[in-house]
Design an enzyme around this catalytic site. Structure first.
Site, PDB file in Angstrom:
ATOM      1  N   LEU A 163       0.824  -1.212   0.000  1.00 29.05           N
ATOM      2  CA  LEU A 163       0.000   0.000   0.000  1.00 29.05           C
ATOM      3  C   LEU A 163       0.854   1.256   0.000  1.00 29.05           C
ATOM      4  O   LEU A 163       0.463   2.286  -0.525  1.00 29.05           O
ATOM      5  CB  LEU A 163      -0.916   0.022   1.230  1.00 29.05           C
TER       6      LEU A 163
ATOM      7  N   GLY B 140       4.562   4.129   5.569  1.00 30.92           N
ATOM      8  CA  GLY B 140       4.245   5.121   6.580  1.00 30.92           C
ATOM      9  C   GLY B 140       5.522   5.742   7.099  1.00 30.92           C
ATOM     10  O   GLY B 140       6.630   5.355   6.713  1.00 30.92           O
ATOM     11  N   VAL B 141       5.372   6.705   8.004  1.00 27.71           N
ATOM     12  CA  VAL B 141       6.553   7.403   8.504  1.00 27.71           C
ATOM     13  C   VAL B 141       7.462   6.469   9.288  1.00 27.71           C
ATOM     14  O   VAL B 141       8.666   6.685   9.380  1.00 27.71           O
ATOM     15  CB  VAL B 141       6.127   8.620   9.355  1.00 27.71           C
TER      16      VAL B 141
ATOM     17  N   GLY C  68       7.143   2.780   8.970  1.00 32.21           N
ATOM     18  CA  GLY C  68       7.188   1.404   8.507  1.00 32.21           C
ATOM     19  C   GLY C  68       6.427   1.161   7.218  1.00 32.21           C
ATOM     20  O   GLY C  68       5.684   2.010   6.727  1.00 32.21           O
ATOM     21  N   LEU C  69       6.630  -0.043   6.650  1.00 38.06           N
ATOM     22  CA  LEU C  69       5.970  -0.475   5.425  1.00 38.06           C
ATOM     23  C   LEU C  69       4.537  -0.899   5.733  1.00 38.06           C
ATOM     24  O   LEU C  69       4.249  -1.455   6.792  1.00 38.06           O
ATOM     25  CB  LEU C  69       6.742  -1.650   4.822  1.00 38.06           C
ATOM     26  N   VAL C  70       3.625  -0.646   4.779  1.00 39.52           N
ATOM     27  CA  VAL C  70       2.215  -0.995   4.957  1.00 39.52           C
ATOM     28  C   VAL C  70       1.771  -1.882   3.795  1.00 39.52           C
ATOM     29  O   VAL C  70       2.009  -1.561   2.629  1.00 39.52           O
ATOM     30  CB  VAL C  70       1.322   0.261   5.019  1.00 39.52           C
TER      31      VAL C  70
ATOM     32  N   LYS D  22       0.654  -2.663   9.173  1.00 40.81           N
ATOM     33  CA  LYS D  22       1.838  -1.809   9.230  1.00 40.81           C
ATOM     34  C   LYS D  22       2.904  -2.486  10.077  1.00 40.81           C
ATOM     35  O   LYS D  22       2.653  -2.865  11.217  1.00 40.81           O
ATOM     36  CB  LYS D  22       1.475  -0.449   9.833  1.00 40.81           C
TER      37      LYS D  22
ATOM     38  N   ASP E 136       1.751  15.223  12.117  1.00 41.93           N
ATOM     39  CA  ASP E 136       2.100  15.019  10.705  1.00 41.93           C
ATOM     40  C   ASP E 136       0.831  14.939   9.866  1.00 41.93           C
ATOM     41  O   ASP E 136       0.679  14.049   9.026  1.00 41.93           O
ATOM     42  CB  ASP E 136       2.939  13.755  10.528  1.00 41.93           C
TER      43      ASP E 136
END
Length: 238
Positions: free
Chosen positions: A25, A28-29, A31-33, A48, A148
């Site tokens: 997808l 993220g700030v 980690g991978l999603v 996540k 954020d």
């Protein structure tokens, strides 16, 4: 099938095999999603991964888990569960884990992708902004600053025009009765949504930084352009 042969493992996600059909997808700030289907419920979920390499990443991961677990609102992305590697429940002391997995509801799109098509109709922008403010009001009532807020962290289901705030990787719990001057991190909000106060006093800020970002997002929904699109924080300040 061995656990190491599952599609999730090939993406670097060592989770239970009841999560199938993984698809990237985004990132993220923290980690991978991936999206995946939870065979236990038939639901599509977003997963996540928070990698925990050292004391700093452990602290950030556990803080994100603590924050997401306390936020339950219809305009905040819902977290279903938080898992240890191999889909195990979190131990009492998770600080020795190599990673955590936040399993949450999967939304259809995000506002950044929607705005790539141009400005929104005024009625749609008004409805989405109302939901954004409702979500922010709840988040702030829980003494949490998002820090954020930007279109990429605002998720939408188009059939209902339902908006939810997500990605709390940079969020922080604050005590409204205590001065945090000198104890808050610098340079967190993406520069195009960063308030002048944060630029001028980066260690001393309040929930007003989220409200400023929300105003910038409203302007972008109505015009299709970033309100302050400078190439640096200096350009943004002037």
């Amino acid at each position: 099938m061995a656990e190491q042969d599952t599609p999730l493992f090939l993406h670097g996600f060592d989770l239970s095999s009841h999560f199938v059909d993984p698809r990237p997808l985004g990132t993220g700030v923290t980690g991978l999603v991936l999206s995946a289907v939870d065979q236990r419920t038939g639901q599509c979920v977003a997963i996540k991964k928070l990698v925990m390499r050292d004391a700093v990443t452990v602290k950030h991961a556990l803080r994100e888990v603590k924050i997401t677990r306390r936020l339950h609102h219809e305009n905040v992305v819902r977290v279903h569960e938080v898992l240890a590697p191999y889909g195990r429940p979190l131990p009492r002391d998770p600080t020795q884990l190599s990673a955590l997995y936040i399993v949450q509801e999967c939304m259809e799109t995000d506002l950044a992708r929607l705005l790539e098509q141009g400005p929104l109709p005024t009625g749609h922008a008004t409805l989405l902004f109302y939901q954004l403010l409702r979500g922010l009001k709840f988040i702030h009532s829980a003494n949490v600053l998002h820090r954020d807020l930007k279109p990429a962290n605002i998720f939408i289901n188009m059939d209902q025009l339902l908006l939810k705030i997500g990605d709390f990787g940079l969020a922080r719990i604050v005590d409204p009765h205590y001065s945090h001057k000198g104890y808050l991190s610098e340079g967190l909000v993406t520069k195009w949504y960063c308030s002048p106060r944060l630029l001028l006093s980066p260690n001393n800020y309040t929930k007003a930084i989220d409200m400023w970002a929300a105003g910038c997002i409203l302007a972008e929904m109505l015009t299709g352009r970033m309100l302050f699109a400078g190439t640096s924080a200096v350009c943004h300040a002037v």
